[in-house]
Design a protein around this motif. Structure first.
Motif, short mmCIF file in Angstrom:
data_model
loop_
_atom_site.label_atom_id
_atom_site.label_comp_id
_atom_site.label_asym_id
_atom_site.label_seq_id
_atom_site.Cartn_x
_atom_site.Cartn_y
_atom_site.Cartn_z
N SER A 73 1.15 -0.93 0.27
CA SER A 73 -0.13 -0.23 0.00
C SER A 73 0.91 1.21 -0.12
O SER A 73 2.11 1.67 0.58
CB SER A 73 -0.76 0.14 1.52
OG SER A 73 -0.61 0.97 2.28
N ASP B 95 2.98 1.95 3.44
CA ASP B 95 3.66 0.73 3.78
C ASP B 95 4.54 1.44 3.00
O ASP B 95 6.13 1.53 3.41
CB ASP B 95 3.34 -0.47 3.16
CG ASP B 95 2.20 -1.17 3.86
OD1 ASP B 95 1.92 -1.12 5.18
OD2 ASP B 95 1.64 -2.39 3.38
N VAL C 295 -4.04 10.34 1.71
CA VAL C 295 -4.86 9.64 2.43
C VAL C 295 -5.99 9.64 2.96
O VAL C 295 -6.92 9.26 2.47
CB VAL C 295 -4.04 8.29 2.98
CG1 VAL C 295 -4.64 7.11 3.71
CG2 VAL C 295 -2.55 7.84 2.31
#
Length: 87
Positions: A28, A31, A81
């Motif tokens: 992702s 990460d 995000v």
């Protein structure tokens, strides 16, 4: 002193390789962002160790710039995000 320097550089190089692997293969974006922060921290530690071992402070402005880039990058990715999740 030379053995200590090479040991430090070897340990940080191994950590950087593992971190780069996480950046490339991370499942992702979060990460990859955490791995990028870890890589910047490793660069900071290597430059700091170089300053200590060679008794100089010439790279201190570089340390400050890298730290600022890491902090602003983390904030930017967190906002991206959060916006993507609809919060």
């Amino acid at each position: 002193m030379t053995i200590l320097m090479w040991t430090i550089y070897l340990v940080f190089a191994a950590a950087a390789i593992v971190t780069l692997w996480r950046i490339v293969r991370g499942p992702s974006i979060l990460d990859r962002a955490v791995a990028a922060d870890v890589l910047l921290t490793e660069v900071l530690c290597v430059l700091g160790a170089d300053m200590v071992l060679n008794h100089h402070t010439r790279t201190l402005p570089v340390l400050l710039i890298i730290a600022a880039v890491g902090a602003f990058g983390s904030i930017t990715i967190a906002r991206f995000v959060a916006r993507k999740d609809g919060r």
